[in-house]
Design a protein around this motif. Structure first.
Motif, PDB file in Angstrom:
ATOM      1  N   GLN A  54       0.790  -1.225   0.000  1.00  0.00           N
ATOM      2  CA  GLN A  54       0.000   0.000   0.000  1.00  0.00           C
ATOM      3  C   GLN A  54       0.827   1.283   0.000  1.00  0.00           C
ATOM      4  OE1 GLN A  54      -3.027  -0.057   3.021  1.00  0.00           O
ATOM      5  NE2 GLN A  54      -3.972  -1.900   2.189  1.00  0.00           N
ATOM      6  N   PRO A  55       1.849   1.423   0.839  1.00  0.00           N
ATOM      7  CA  PRO A  55       2.587   2.694   0.822  1.00  0.00           C
ATOM      8  C   PRO A  55       3.145   3.047  -0.556  1.00  0.00           C
ATOM      9  CG  PRO A  55       3.116   1.491   2.810  1.00  0.00           C
ATOM     10  CD  PRO A  55       2.306   0.561   1.940  1.00  0.00           C
ATOM     11  N   ASP A  56       3.737   2.078  -1.240  1.00  0.00           N
ATOM     12  CA  ASP A  56       4.270   2.351  -2.581  1.00  0.00           C
ATOM     13  C   ASP A  56       3.157   2.692  -3.566  1.00  0.00           C
ATOM     14  OD1 ASP A  56       6.928   2.045  -1.906  1.00  0.00           O
ATOM     15  OD2 ASP A  56       7.002  -0.060  -2.499  1.00  0.00           O
ATOM     16  N   SER A  57       2.042   1.993  -3.459  1.00  0.00           N
ATOM     17  CA  SER A  57       0.920   2.256  -4.362  1.00  0.00           C
ATOM     18  C   SER A  57       0.328   3.638  -4.106  1.00  0.00           C
ATOM     19  CB  SER A  57      -0.150   1.177  -4.208  1.00  0.00           C
ATOM     20  OG  SER A  57       0.359  -0.073  -4.603  1.00  0.00           O
ATOM     21  N   PHE A  58       0.156   3.985  -2.840  1.00  0.00           N
ATOM     22  CA  PHE A  58      -0.322   5.330  -2.516  1.00  0.00           C
ATOM     23  C   PHE A  58       0.661   6.374  -3.044  1.00  0.00           C
ATOM     24  CE2 PHE A  58      -3.415   3.580   0.470  1.00  0.00           C
ATOM     25  CZ  PHE A  58      -4.401   4.552   0.501  1.00  0.00           C
ATOM     26  N   ASN A  59       1.949   6.145  -2.816  1.00  0.00           N
ATOM     27  CA  ASN A  59       2.967   7.079  -3.278  1.00  0.00           C
ATOM     28  C   ASN A  59       2.868   7.291  -4.787  1.00  0.00           C
ATOM     29  OD1 ASN A  59       5.407   8.721  -3.218  1.00  0.00           O
ATOM     30  ND2 ASN A  59       6.447   6.916  -4.027  1.00  0.00           N
ATOM     31  N   GLU A  83      -3.317   7.885   7.701  1.00  0.00           N
ATOM     32  CA  GLU A  83      -4.195   7.163   8.618  1.00  0.00           C
ATOM     33  C   GLU A  83      -3.955   5.657   8.563  1.00  0.00           C
ATOM     34  OE1 GLU A  83      -7.977   8.732   7.378  1.00  0.00           O
ATOM     35  OE2 GLU A  83      -7.765  10.491   8.678  1.00  0.00           O
ATOM     36  N   ARG A  84      -3.534   5.158   7.414  1.00  0.00           N
ATOM     37  CA  ARG A  84      -3.306   3.720   7.253  1.00  0.00           C
ATOM     38  C   ARG A  84      -1.869   3.307   7.603  1.00  0.00           C
ATOM     39  NH1 ARG A  84      -7.437   1.490   3.990  1.00  0.00           N
ATOM     40  NH2 ARG A  84      -8.838   3.114   3.225  1.00  0.00           N
ATOM     41  N   HIS A  85      -0.905   4.178   7.293  1.00  0.00           N
ATOM     42  CA  HIS A  85       0.515   3.847   7.461  1.00  0.00           C
ATOM     43  C   HIS A  85       1.287   5.046   8.006  1.00  0.00           C
ATOM     44  CE1 HIS A  85       0.040   0.054   5.305  1.00  0.00           C
ATOM     45  NE2 HIS A  85      -0.761   0.714   4.497  1.00  0.00           N
ATOM     46  N   PRO A  86       0.977   5.465   9.222  1.00  0.00           N
ATOM     47  CA  PRO A  86       1.620   6.666   9.760  1.00  0.00           C
ATOM     48  C   PRO A  86       3.129   6.506   9.983  1.00  0.00           C
ATOM     49  CG  PRO A  86       0.351   5.564  11.475  1.00  0.00           C
ATOM     50  CD  PRO A  86       0.038   4.874  10.177  1.00  0.00           C
ATOM     51  N   GLU A  87       3.580   5.287  10.150  1.00  0.00           N
ATOM     52  CA  GLU A  87       4.984   5.057  10.462  1.00  0.00           C
ATOM     53  C   GLU A  87       5.895   5.087   9.239  1.00  0.00           C
ATOM     54  OE1 GLU A  87       3.373   1.389   8.891  1.00  0.00           O
ATOM     55  OE2 GLU A  87       2.560   2.774  10.356  1.00  0.00           O
ATOM     56  N   GLU A  88       5.330   5.063   8.065  1.00  0.00           N
ATOM     57  CA  GLU A  88       6.135   5.000   6.835  1.00  0.00           C
ATOM     58  C   GLU A  88       6.800   6.344   6.538  1.00  0.00           C
ATOM     59  OE1 GLU A  88       6.801   2.406   4.834  1.00  0.00           O
ATOM     60  OE2 GLU A  88       5.588   1.020   6.020  1.00  0.00           O
ATOM     61  N   ARG A  89       8.040   6.276   6.107  1.00  0.00           N
ATOM     62  CA  ARG A  89       8.764   7.510   5.760  1.00  0.00           C
ATOM     63  C   ARG A  89       8.086   8.260   4.618  1.00  0.00           C
ATOM     64  NH1 ARG A  89      15.021   6.696   5.152  1.00  0.00           N
ATOM     65  NH2 ARG A  89      14.682   8.838   4.513  1.00  0.00           N
ATOM     66  N   ILE A  90       7.533   7.522   3.649  1.00  0.00           N
ATOM     67  CA  ILE A  90       6.896   8.197   2.518  1.00  0.00           C
ATOM     68  C   ILE A  90       5.680   8.995   2.991  1.00  0.00           C
ATOM     69  CG2 ILE A  90       5.387   6.296   1.763  1.00  0.00           C
ATOM     70  CD1 ILE A  90       7.450   8.708  -0.463  1.00  0.00           C
ATOM     71  N   THR A  91       5.018   8.526   4.031  1.00  0.00           N
ATOM     72  CA  THR A  91       3.900   9.264   4.612  1.00  0.00           C
ATOM     73  C   THR A  91       4.390  10.598   5.144  1.00  0.00           C
ATOM     74  OG1 THR A  91       2.796   7.214   5.251  1.00  0.00           O
ATOM     75  CG2 THR A  91       2.116   9.220   6.404  1.00  0.00           C
ATOM     76  N   TYR A 119       1.860  13.775  11.917  1.00  0.00           N
ATOM     77  CA  TYR A 119       3.064  14.368  11.342  1.00  0.00           C
ATOM     78  C   TYR A 119       4.238  14.266  12.302  1.00  0.00           C
ATOM     79  CZ  TYR A 119       6.116  17.846   9.150  1.00  0.00           C
ATOM     80  OH  TYR A 119       7.172  18.506   8.573  1.00  0.00           O
ATOM     81  N   ARG A 120       5.348  13.747  11.808  1.00  0.00           N
ATOM     82  CA  ARG A 120       6.581  13.627  12.568  1.00  0.00           C
ATOM     83  C   ARG A 120       7.677  14.400  11.831  1.00  0.00           C
ATOM     84  NH1 ARG A 120       3.275  12.657  15.418  1.00  0.00           N
ATOM     85  NH2 ARG A 120       2.540  10.672  16.214  1.00  0.00           N
ATOM     86  N   PRO A 121       7.848  15.699  12.137  1.00  0.00           N
ATOM     87  CA  PRO A 121       8.813  16.516  11.394  1.00  0.00           C
ATOM     88  C   PRO A 121      10.243  15.977  11.438  1.00  0.00           C
ATOM     89  CG  PRO A 121       7.881  17.755  13.237  1.00  0.00           C
ATOM     90  CD  PRO A 121       7.165  16.459  13.170  1.00  0.00           C
TER      91      PRO A 121
END
Length: 131
Positions: A54-59, A83-91, A119-121
């Motif tokens: 999912q993260p790559d597809s969303f990206n 909301e689905r993948h908050p921990e991902e760097r691409i997010t 958000y994690r700046p």
């Protein structure tokens, strides 16, 4: 190579190709979403992918919308991704991008509580210019 090994390799290739042909294309759904201004079918396609994909597809979908200056639509997908993948760097990359490049869109689309929760700046700062 033995005929059995070749048959197995051929079978795997056929299965991979069949899966690609049978699964809805993200590119096609992005094009439909841009035309119809309805993101729900695209979100459903993205959500039905394996969690790890999912993260790559969303990206991929966000990048297409972003590059085509469909920034509000891209921001909706960024919010879904967060909301689905908050921990991902691409997010974190996309949350940062929307806020820096399109602050008006970010203000409109991202509530303060959303930014506070997702958000994690410090992570976004490590993503560089390409996520």
């Amino acid at each position: 190579m033995s005929p059995i090994v070749l048959a197995l390799i051929g079978g795997v290739i056929v299965l991979v190709l069949a899966k690609k042909l049978m699964s809805p294309s993200v590119n096609a759904e992005v094009a439909r979403a841009k035309k119809s201004k309805d993101l729900l079918p695209l979100i459903n396609v993205l959500a039905n992918k394996k969690s790890s994909a999912q993260p790559d597809s969303f990206n991929h979908a966000i990048r297409q919308l972003w590059d085509d200056y469909e920034r509000e639509m891209a921001a909706v997908l960024v919010k879904e991704l967060a909301e689905r993948h908050p921990e991902e760097r691409i997010t974190q990359y996309w949350l940062d991008q929307v806020q820096k490049v399109e602050p008006e869109v970010a203000e409109k689309m991202f509530e303060d509580s959303f930014i506070e929760n997702y958000y994690r700046p410090e992570v976004a700062a490590r993503c560089g210019s390409f996520g």
